[in-house]
Design an enzyme around this catalytic site. Structure first.
Site, PDB file in Angstrom:
ATOM      1  N   GLY A  41       0.839  -1.207   0.000  1.00 53.53           N
ATOM      2  CA  GLY A  41       0.000   0.000   0.000  1.00 53.53           C
ATOM      3  C   GLY A  41       0.865   1.245   0.000  1.00 53.53           C
TER       4      GLY A  41
ATOM      5  N   GLY B 283      -0.498   4.900  -1.217  1.00 48.35           N
ATOM      6  CA  GLY B 283      -1.578   5.579  -0.496  1.00 48.35           C
ATOM      7  C   GLY B 283      -1.075   6.819   0.232  1.00 48.35           C
ATOM      8  N   GLN B 284      -1.991   7.469   0.953  1.00 45.33           N
ATOM      9  CA  GLN B 284      -1.664   8.743   1.622  1.00 45.33           C
ATOM     10  C   GLN B 284      -0.468   8.608   2.560  1.00 45.33           C
ATOM     11  OE1 GLN B 284      -4.244  10.026   4.754  1.00 45.33           O
ATOM     12  NE2 GLN B 284      -3.651  12.180   4.603  1.00 45.33           N
TER      13      GLN B 284
ATOM     14  N   ARG C 250      -1.482  -1.044  -7.854  1.00 43.16           N
ATOM     15  CA  ARG C 250      -1.229  -0.417  -9.159  1.00 43.16           C
ATOM     16  C   ARG C 250      -0.099   0.597  -9.016  1.00 43.16           C
ATOM     17  NH1 ARG C 250      -5.853   1.639  -7.069  1.00 43.16           N
ATOM     18  NH2 ARG C 250      -7.056  -0.064  -7.978  1.00 43.16           N
TER      19      ARG C 250
ATOM     20  N   TYR D  57     -15.231  -0.651   9.122  1.00 40.42           N
ATOM     21  CA  TYR D  57     -13.805  -0.321   9.228  1.00 40.42           C
ATOM     22  C   TYR D  57     -13.341  -0.461  10.681  1.00 40.42           C
ATOM     23  CZ  TYR D  57      -9.707   2.850   9.084  1.00 40.42           C
ATOM     24  OH  TYR D  57      -8.466   3.417   9.200  1.00 40.42           O
TER      25      TYR D  57
ATOM     26  N   LYS E  23     -10.677  -3.095  12.294  1.00 40.63           N
ATOM     27  CA  LYS E  23      -9.477  -2.643  13.008  1.00 40.63           C
ATOM     28  C   LYS E  23      -9.434  -3.231  14.420  1.00 40.63           C
ATOM     29  CE  LYS E  23      -7.308  -0.288   9.883  1.00 40.63           C
ATOM     30  NZ  LYS E  23      -6.038  -0.803   9.351  1.00 40.63           N
TER      31      LYS E  23
ATOM     32  N   ILE F 264      -5.295  11.842   9.426  1.00 43.15           N
ATOM     33  CA  ILE F 264      -3.949  12.311   9.061  1.00 43.15           C
ATOM     34  C   ILE F 264      -4.068  13.378   7.967  1.00 43.15           C
ATOM     35  CG2 ILE F 264      -1.650  11.620   8.247  1.00 43.15           C
ATOM     36  CD1 ILE F 264      -2.434  10.291  10.914  1.00 43.15           C
TER      37      ILE F 264
HETATM   38  C1  AKB Z   1     -10.864   7.513   8.282  1.00 43.47           C
HETATM   39  O1  AKB Z   1     -11.402   8.626   8.368  1.00 43.47           O
HETATM   40  O2  AKB Z   1     -11.477   6.492   7.941  1.00 43.47           O
HETATM   41  C2  AKB Z   1      -9.408   7.383   8.651  1.00 43.47           C
HETATM   42  C3  AKB Z   1      -9.225   6.989  10.081  1.00 43.47           C
HETATM   43  C4  AKB Z   1      -9.554   7.929  11.156  1.00 43.47           C
HETATM   44  O3  AKB Z   1      -8.775   5.908  10.344  1.00 43.47           O
HETATM   45  N1  AKB Z   1      -8.720   8.608   8.395  1.00 43.47           N
END
Ligand code: AKB
Length: 328
Positions: free
Chosen positions: A19, A22-23, A47, A153, A157, A183
């Site tokens: 990755g 990515g950012q 990619r 998400y 996590k 971030i």
């Molecule tokens: C998001 O907004 O999904 C991420 C995070 C806080 O993990 N930047």
């Protein structure tokens, strides 16, 4: 070469970043290449990213859920450390829950298994403030508290954190992790997150002089400038293993602000900047997250401290975006 010449050679870490386009991956790759040398940091992504970045050092196309390809690259370069930065973030994950779970969980389990099988020595895996939920304390959210995340998400996590802890306790895998806040960066834009407004707002302020925010003016969230995020990531990876007391993931904090507060800071530099608010589904996600994080364990265990506040970050963001636009 004589054996005697050999004994003083310290084996350098060879690093694989999954990755890398990515950012966070982009800037992490650049910083790690400065420390370890371009040839010792293998960037990879599903990619190709920016051409310049790809040419600076070795680059491989890797799908983070393809165990065979990852193992092939680990063996090709004799990799000792893996940074697994590939993930689907909160807002996109709400649209594709199954895909998000598969990517976020399978990629982690593959890397943990490869570490258990001793193909890798150390693993870095990012967690997030998304592990907390609406019943967690919002202010000075402790390291250990009620979690109950409401997003896919966050669920991935939190489950991932426990897998990390399990592999550490049961198999001795050296895995390290941080719960990133939002971030903020100017080199590579984030994609699919709830905190992304705090990056977009700077770009729109310079490019259009106005911004329509998808969160309401009083939504306070924990945030961090990219330089601090990179500093924390490298610091936890360089810390002595015995100092890493937490093997789920460390709370990590720096600053907290609302859309109204960041707007006022931008207006100090661009007085005509205008903001309007049109909250969408991401408002519910933000409402379920903490406002201010208690990261005292990270500060105690491996000496974490941040450098940037809202004012210094805003100055840097506006200056760098302006020169990026001029040189484009
Ligand atoms: C998001 O907004 O999904 C991420 C995070 C806080 O993990 N930047």
């Amino acid at each position: 070469m004589q054996w005697s010449e050999n004994v003083n050679i310290k084996m350098a870490d060879t690093i694989l970043i999954l990755g890398a386009c990515g950012q966070i991956g982009t800037e992490l790759t650049q910083s790690l290449r400065e420390i370890h040398g371009n040839e010792n940091v293998i960037a990879s992504d599903i990619r190709y990213g920016d051409d310049e970045f790809v040419k600076e050092g070795p680059f491989e196309i890797i799908d983070a859920t393809d165990r065979e390809k990852i193992l092939e690259v680990i063996q090709k370069y004799n990799i000792s450390q893996v940074y697994l930065m590939a993930a689907m973030l909160s807002a996109t994950a709400e649209k594709y829950p199954q895909k998000a779970w598969e990517l976020n969980m399978n990629s982690l389990l593959i890397i943990l298994e490869l570490a258990r099988e001793k193909h890798i020595k150390t693993v870095y895996w990012p967690s997030s403030i998304a592990v907390f939920g609406p019943s967690s304390p919002k202010v000075n959210t402790p390291q250990d508290t009620i979690m109950n995340p409401k997003t896919v998400y966050g669920m991935s996590k939190l489950a991932g954190e426990h897998w990390c802890n399990y592999y550490h306790d049961k198999y001795g895998v050296d895995v390290r992790s941080l719960r990133y806040p939002g971030i903020i960066s100017w080199k590579t834009k984030p994609g699919g997150g709830t905190t992304d407004y705090a990056v977009d707002i700077y770009f729109k302020a310079i490019e259009e002089g106005k911004y329509e925010c998808f969160l309401d003016e009083n939504t306070m969230l924990p945030m961090m400038y990219m330089n601090d995020a990179i500093k924390a990531t490298i610091k936890i990876m360089e810390a002595d293993s015995k100092d890493i007391q937490i093997r789920t993931s460390y709370n990590l904090g720096a600053i907290s602000f609302t859309p109204e507060e960041i707007t006022n800071e931008i207006k100090k530099h661009l007085p005509d900047f205008e903001i309007s608010y049109k909250p969408d589904f991401r408002q519910d996600i933000a409402n379920s997250w903490p406002q201010i994080i208690d990261d005292s364990k990270a500060r105690q265990d491996w000496n974490w401290s941040h450098d940037f506040d809202l004012a210094s970050m805003t100055e840097e963001m506006l200056k760098n975006i302006q020169s990026k636009i001029i040189s484009a």
